[in-house]
Design an enzyme around this catalytic site. Sequence first.
Site, short mmCIF file in Angstrom:
data_model
loop_
_atom_site.label_atom_id
_atom_site.label_comp_id
_atom_site.label_asym_id
_atom_site.label_seq_id
_atom_site.Cartn_x
_atom_site.Cartn_y
_atom_site.Cartn_z
N LYS A 90 10.21 -77.59 -63.94
CA LYS A 90 11.32 -76.84 -64.54
C LYS A 90 12.55 -77.71 -64.82
O LYS A 90 13.30 -77.45 -65.75
CB LYS A 90 11.73 -75.67 -63.65
N GLU A 112 17.46 -66.84 -65.66
CA GLU A 112 16.63 -65.91 -64.91
C GLU A 112 15.68 -66.74 -64.06
O GLU A 112 15.44 -67.91 -64.35
CB GLU A 112 15.83 -65.02 -65.85
N SER A 378 2.00 -78.22 -61.24
CA SER A 378 3.34 -77.94 -61.79
C SER A 378 4.44 -78.00 -60.74
O SER A 378 5.60 -78.24 -61.07
CB SER A 378 3.32 -76.57 -62.47
#
Length: 400
Positions: A90, A112, A378
């Site tokens: 991210k 969010e 991830s």
Amino acid sequence: MKTYNIDTNGYYGEFGGAYIPEILYQAVEKLRNNYLTILESKDFQKEFHQLLHDYVGRPSPLYFARRMSEKYGCRLYLKREDLNHTGAHKINNAIGQILLAKKMGCKRIIAETGAGQHGVAAATVCALMNMPCRVYMGATDVERQHVNVERMKMLGAEVYAVHSGNKTLKDATNEAIRDWCSHPDDTFYIIGSTVGPHPYPDLVARLQSIISKEIKQQLLEKEGRDYPDYLMACIGGGSNAAGTIYHYIDDLRVKLFLGEAGGHGIESGETAATIHCGKIGIIHGFRTLVMQDEDGQVTEPYSISAGLDYPGIGPLHAHLAQERRATVMAINDDEALRAAFELTRTEGIIPALESAHALGMLPKMRFQPDDVVVLTVSGRGDKDLDTYLKYKDDPQINSF
Ligand SMILES: *Cc1c(COP(=O)(O)O)cnc(C)c1O
């Protein structure tokens, strides 16, 4: 040549577009008119790549997993996004978007978050750039991912717990959009995945495309060819998968396998497997497959993994599935949990629960011994330890 990428109107086939309230039109239009110019400018490229290198710690390693390769009969490489600063992919996107926000003159950041990884990434870049940050998070997720909530607070962000719906990612996103509608002029909404109105899915895919750019170079060094036979990734909204496949999307030598969250099973009614169970609809400003009832009401998704607990899917992935460019598997909670213990005990890597849905595809694959497989891990599993430890003594889950 046929391309699976976005067209000039912001669509991937019939998916995508921008379905937004009038009040957001100017903000979205400004972003659409500026994002490519800014992203491609020398200034942006220099600052972005410097931060990815010195701050995030890129390139992330491409690790040859010897024991897992033996087990699955292939040459398995793991793309280690879990080793990034803040623990997931991210941060790549958050850094890119905050640089964009600064260049567009925005003064306030909202975001969010589901599992909290995007919230932490947004809070991190806001601390770095001295910008105020408010993160919307479903109250259920605030509970199940409390470590990330503490991290966001430490970083100086305001965490706003959302109590509507089933109090997860969908509800947090609704609330973030509501905030954006009230402050369209000075606020930049850092969206955490390849979702939202055009140009967000394309913007996020481009910022995450560093993952496949590195895979190309690293495979060339390790295997003497710059493409794998298989790429595998989990999909929530689809950003780590989009980054993993970006530079291979039209290269048909490379087979794409995507793992979505089956929850308790796609027939159980308790699932987040949007590509298996969704129908075409509009959610959060874009047209995609949406889990909905006969009246078109969005149904509540379910997954053990907060980061995959979403009733929509990125328009790119809906398109890849519809065109059969990608094979999508629904991986259930128990399969993901087993895969997490397996990676931990075989390679000494504790994956995020989300990433475990990519690993959970491995037992369902049929490889040739010299197939080169790249699977993106991830994120890391620190945030999921409470969940994992509940299953540690369950012989159905942990056979080690
Ligand atoms: C957020 C998250 C995901 C799901 O989001 P995508 O946009 O589909 O990548 C997957 N893994 C981790 C570790 C995450 O934090």
